[in-house]
Scaffold this active site. Structure first.
Site, short mmCIF file in Angstrom:
data_model
loop_
_atom_site.label_atom_id
_atom_site.label_comp_id
_atom_site.label_asym_id
_atom_site.label_seq_id
_atom_site.Cartn_x
_atom_site.Cartn_y
_atom_site.Cartn_z
N LYS A 52 -32.66 -13.59 44.87
CA LYS A 52 -33.86 -13.75 44.03
C LYS A 52 -34.23 -12.42 43.37
O LYS A 52 -34.60 -12.36 42.20
CB LYS A 52 -35.03 -14.29 44.87
CG LYS A 52 -34.83 -15.76 45.25
CD LYS A 52 -35.83 -16.29 46.28
CE LYS A 52 -35.41 -17.69 46.75
NZ LYS A 52 -36.29 -18.31 47.72
N GLN A 96 -40.72 -16.60 51.90
CA GLN A 96 -39.45 -17.24 52.26
C GLN A 96 -39.59 -18.02 53.56
O GLN A 96 -40.10 -17.50 54.55
CB GLN A 96 -38.33 -16.18 52.36
CG GLN A 96 -36.94 -16.75 52.55
CD GLN A 96 -36.43 -17.55 51.35
OE1 GLN A 96 -36.85 -17.34 50.22
NE2 GLN A 96 -35.54 -18.49 51.59
N ASP A 119 -43.08 -21.29 43.89
CA ASP A 119 -42.22 -22.21 44.64
C ASP A 119 -42.67 -23.67 44.44
O ASP A 119 -41.92 -24.60 44.75
CB ASP A 119 -42.32 -21.92 46.15
CG ASP A 119 -41.14 -21.11 46.67
OD1 ASP A 119 -40.05 -21.20 46.08
OD2 ASP A 119 -41.32 -20.41 47.68
N1 GUN Z 1 -36.27 -21.65 52.18
C1 GUN Z 1 -35.30 -22.48 51.72
N2 GUN Z 1 -35.49 -22.75 50.41
C2 GUN Z 1 -36.61 -22.10 50.05
C3 GUN Z 1 -37.32 -21.99 48.81
O1 GUN Z 1 -36.98 -22.58 47.80
N3 GUN Z 1 -38.43 -21.21 48.85
C4 GUN Z 1 -38.85 -20.57 49.97
N4 GUN Z 1 -39.96 -19.84 49.89
N5 GUN Z 1 -38.21 -20.65 51.13
C5 GUN Z 1 -37.10 -21.41 51.15
#
Ligand code: GUN
Length: 291
Positions: A52, A96, A119
């Site tokens: 990211k 996350q 998100d």
């Molecule tokens: N864990 C697995 N996929 C995601 C996501 O798209 N966003 C976040 N914040 N955590 C995750």
């Protein structure tokens, strides 16, 4: 059979975003800024967050990584969320997941300002999505819709089966597929579904999002179906440098020859998920969702 090249489409979209950022900054706007909170040292989470941050650099966003150890308290994490909510330089941020067991993920998600929830996990964004209002859509469903659009795949009146009902993928995916822009007839299947094999084999569009490697076999897919594989289970491998490889939810070799379109793993849905977060961050920076 056509392979859906998510990697290529994601590269194209990243170029479009980078161009827009250049124009914004030249016109005097600040760089879009994404922050990520990472708790602990889970291998998968470390990798995803590193990607990211790298994606942000590639399109000209500013990024910040905030790290905590596994023993961080819920109060400390909530305090950081409030700090980022109030930081006017941060356009959007993510926490996350998964979080350690002693922290309520739902409490943390609900503490995020929906205007910065890139998100799309906050109930306000989920609720707005369900009733078709402007919102941040969670990244994987958004990426899949973008793939269907860019490949001009006919969805109107088609029977779509979504296998999996998670808050992050299956549930929002099923809602989006039934909306007027897409017009599919949707069934959500899950662990208690009867006759799952027959149901999957009736689908024009099959979206596998259950997180079980190679669960969807050849006899579960109709001739000419569109198959979208959301699975990204990390399995140990001695063939890769990292020691891991990604496995999809679809037994690709058995299924691919029956499909009109199929997404590979890796290189299908995954890169689109990453790019959807960039799209949302750009929307947040431009205040396009919540004016
Ligand atoms: N864990 C697995 N996929 C995601 C996501 O798209 N966003 C976040 N914040 N955590 C995750």
């Amino acid at each position: 059979m056509k392979l859906i090249d998510g990697k290529q489409i994601a590269t194209d979209i990243k170029k479009e975003i980078a161009q827009e950022v250049r124009e914004m900054v030249e016109a005097g706007a600040k760089q879009p800024h994404l922050a990520a909170i990472l708790v602990g040292h889970d291998g998968g989470s470390e990798t995803y967050v590193a990607f990211k941050i790298k994606d942000c650099e590639e399109v000209g966003f500013k990024s910040s990584l905030v790290r905590f150890e596994d023993d961080v308290t819920e109060e400390e994490l909530l305090a950081k969320v409030h700090e980022l909510n109030n930081d006017t330089d941060v356009d959007g941020f993510i926490v996350q997941l998964p979080l350690p067991k002693h922290i309520s993920e739902q409490k943390i998600i609900e503490a995020i300002d929906p205007r910065k929830d890139v998100d799309g996990f906050h109930p306000i964004n989920v609720g707005r999505m369900v009733i078709g209002l402007p919102c941040f859509v969670s990244a994987t469903p958004d990426g899949i819709v973008e793939l269907l659009k860019r490949y001009k795949i006919e969805t109107s009146g088609k029977d779509c089966v979504v296998v999996g009902r998670s808050n992050i993928v299956g549930r929002p995916m099923s809602v989006l597929m039934s909306q007027k822009a897409i017009n599919a007839t949707v069934t959500v299947a899950h662990s208690r579904t009867k006759d799952l094999k027959e149901l999957c084999a009736s689908a024009d569009i099959l979206i596998a999002a259950l997180g079980a490697p190679e669960f969807i076999k050849g006899d579960m897919v109709k001739e000419g179906a569109v198959v979208i594989d959301v699975g990204t289970t990390r399995v140990k491998s001695d063939q890769t440098k990292s020691g891991f490889k990604l496995k999809g939810d679809v037994a690709f070799d058995e299924v691919a020859h029956k499909c009109s379109y199929i997404t590979p793993v890796p290189g299908g849905v995954g890169p689109m998920t990453r790019v959807a977060l960039l799209k949302n961050t750009l929307l947040a920076a431009k205040k396009e969702i919540y004016k």
